[in-house]
Design an enzyme around this catalytic site. Structure first.
Site, PDB file in Angstrom:
ATOM      1  N   LEU A 168      13.502   7.163 -33.699  1.00 42.04           N
ATOM      2  CA  LEU A 168      14.234   8.129 -32.884  1.00 42.04           C
ATOM      3  C   LEU A 168      13.264   9.200 -32.411  1.00 42.04           C
ATOM      4  CD1 LEU A 168      17.650   8.908 -34.639  1.00 42.04           C
ATOM      5  CD2 LEU A 168      17.332   8.116 -32.300  1.00 42.04           C
ATOM      6  N   ASP A 169      13.394   9.623 -31.166  1.00 39.33           N
ATOM      7  CA  ASP A 169      12.562  10.708 -30.648  1.00 39.33           C
ATOM      8  C   ASP A 169      12.764  11.959 -31.496  1.00 39.33           C
ATOM      9  OD1 ASP A 169      11.695   9.145 -28.486  1.00 39.33           O
ATOM     10  OD2 ASP A 169      13.459   9.704 -27.298  1.00 39.33           O
ATOM     11  N   PRO A 170      11.724  12.797 -31.647  1.00 36.92           N
ATOM     12  CA  PRO A 170      11.871  14.020 -32.449  1.00 36.92           C
ATOM     13  C   PRO A 170      13.050  14.892 -32.019  1.00 36.92           C
ATOM     14  CG  PRO A 170       9.561  13.631 -31.986  1.00 36.92           C
ATOM     15  CD  PRO A 170      10.335  12.597 -31.203  1.00 36.92           C
ATOM     16  N   ARG A 207      16.146   8.018 -22.526  1.00 39.33           N
ATOM     17  CA  ARG A 207      15.524   9.015 -21.639  1.00 39.33           C
ATOM     18  C   ARG A 207      15.269   8.414 -20.261  1.00 39.33           C
ATOM     19  NH1 ARG A 207      10.253  10.660 -24.197  1.00 39.33           N
ATOM     20  NH2 ARG A 207      10.475   8.762 -25.449  1.00 39.33           N
TER      21      ARG A 207
END
Length: 291
Positions: free
Chosen positions: A55-57, A189
Site C-alpha cells: 500500500l502507498d504510504p 492513483r
C-alpha cells in the site's frame, strides 16, 4: 465472515500470534507498508514476517500479513478483486498522483455529475495505463520512486488493469469520491489520473483506502484459517502420509487419477499444496504445519 474464523487478536492486546499465522491487518495513513510490518513484528515478537500487496504510504487499509512459514502461502491466496475507496481532487497537479508531491492547484469550474459518471463508466473493463513514476516497480534494479526523487528519467512500461466496477459515491466539486473494484497489481492513483485527464484537467488522489482483497477484509486482528481460504479443492491422500511427509515422488494414479490442477492434501499435523500435471504429482508447498 466465514473465512475469518479463528482466535481474535487485538493489535494493542498482550496476546501473541502463533509462530505460523495468517491475518488481515489495517495499515494507517502516512506509514510505509514495511514500517507497519516491522511494528507488527515487534508487537508480536516474531522474526519472520511478510505482507502481500504493498500500500502507498499515504493510503490506509487492508494488508494481508503472514508470520513464519505461512509467508509461503501468498502466491496461493485469491486476492482478487481488490476493492478501494478513494477521493480524487480535480485540479490538483501532482507528480505522484497523490498529495505527497504537489506541484500546484488549479481552480476549475465544476462538471456535471452525469459527465463524471459517463467518464467513469467508460473506464470499466480492461484498460491500458502507465503506472505513476513514484511507484515501487524496478527499472534496471532500481526503484522507480528513487529515480523520480533524484529527478531522473523514469520510463515505465504500459500495463493492463481490469476494472470490474467503478462507482461514483458522491461528487462535491472539486472532490470526486469513488469506489473501484480492480485486478491485482492495479494502481488506483493512475485510475484517478485517467478520470481527471478525460475530464480535461489535472487530478490526484487526496485519500485512498483498500477495503478488501478477495474475500479478505479487516475485522479486527483475527487469524485466518488457511484451509478455509485457499482456493483449491481437497484431495484424499490419507494413505500416502509418509510419502507426503518426505516429499517422495508420486504419480497421479497414486491419487486416483484426478484431473489436472492444484489441490490441498490435508493430514492431522500438516497440509500440502500439490499440482497434478502430465500424470505427475508436483509438490508446490509441502509439509505446511497446521496451527
Amino acid at each position: 465472515m466465514e473465512a475469518n474464523k479463528g482466535k481474535f487478536y487485538h493489535e494493542t492486546g498482550g496476546e501473541s500470534l502463533k509462530p505460523n499465522a495468517l491475518f488481515v491487518g489495517y495499515k494507517p495513513m502516512f506509514m510505509s507498508s514495511n514500517h507497519y510490518l516491522q511494528r507488527l513484528k515487534r508487537r508480536f515478537g516474531v522474526k519472520k514476517a511478510g505482507y502481500s500487496g504493498t500500500l502507498d504510504p499515504f493510503a490506509k487499509g487492508v494488508l494481508v500479513v503472514a508470520f513464519g512459514h505461512y509467508t509461503r502461502l501468498f502466491d496461493h491466496l485469491n486476492q482478487e478483486p481488490k476493492v478501494y475507496r478513494a477521493t480524487l481532487w480535480l485540479g490538483l497537479h501532482s507528480d505522484s498522483l497523490d498529495i505527497e508531491n504537489i506541484l500546484g492547484v488549479e481552480v476549475i469550474p465544476p462538471y456535471s455529475k452525469e459527465r463524471v459518471e459517463e467518464i467513469m463508466g467508460a473506464l470499466e473493463g480492461e484498460i491500458s495505463y502507465t503506472p505513476p513514476k513514484y511507484c515501487a516497480k524496478r527499472i534496471g534494479g532500481r526503484r522507480a520512486y528513487d529515480m523520480a526523487r533524484n529527478k531522473e528519467e523514469v520510463e515505465l512500461p504500459i500495463l493492463t488493469m481490469r476494472v470490474g466496477r467503478l462507482s461514483l459515491l458522491h461528487y462535491t466539486h472539486p472532490f470526486v469520491h469513488f469506489e473501484a473494484e480492480v485486478s491485482k497489481g492495479s494502481y488506483i492513483r493512475s485510475l484517478g489520473g485517467m478520470i481527471a485527464s478525460r475530464l480535461g484537467c489535472y487530478g490526484a488522489l487526496s485519500s485512498l483506502e483498500r477495503l478488501s482483497e478477495g474475500e479478505m477484509r479487516f475485522e479486527g486482528y483475527r487469524e485466518l484459517e488457511p484451509l478455509e481460504i485457499l482456493p483449491y479443492p481437497k484431495i484424499d491422500a490419507t494413505s500416502l502420509k509418509e510419502e507426503f511427509l518426505h516429499g517422495k515422488k508420486l504419480l497421479a494414479s497414486d491419487l486416483g487419477n484426478p484431473k489436472e490442477g492444484k489441490y490441498i492434501a490435508e493430514f492431522e499435523e500438516f497440509f500440502s499444496i500439490i499440482e497434478i500435471k502430465e500424470g505427475q504429482v508436483v509438490y508446490l508447498l509441502n509439509r505446511m504445519e497446521k496451527c
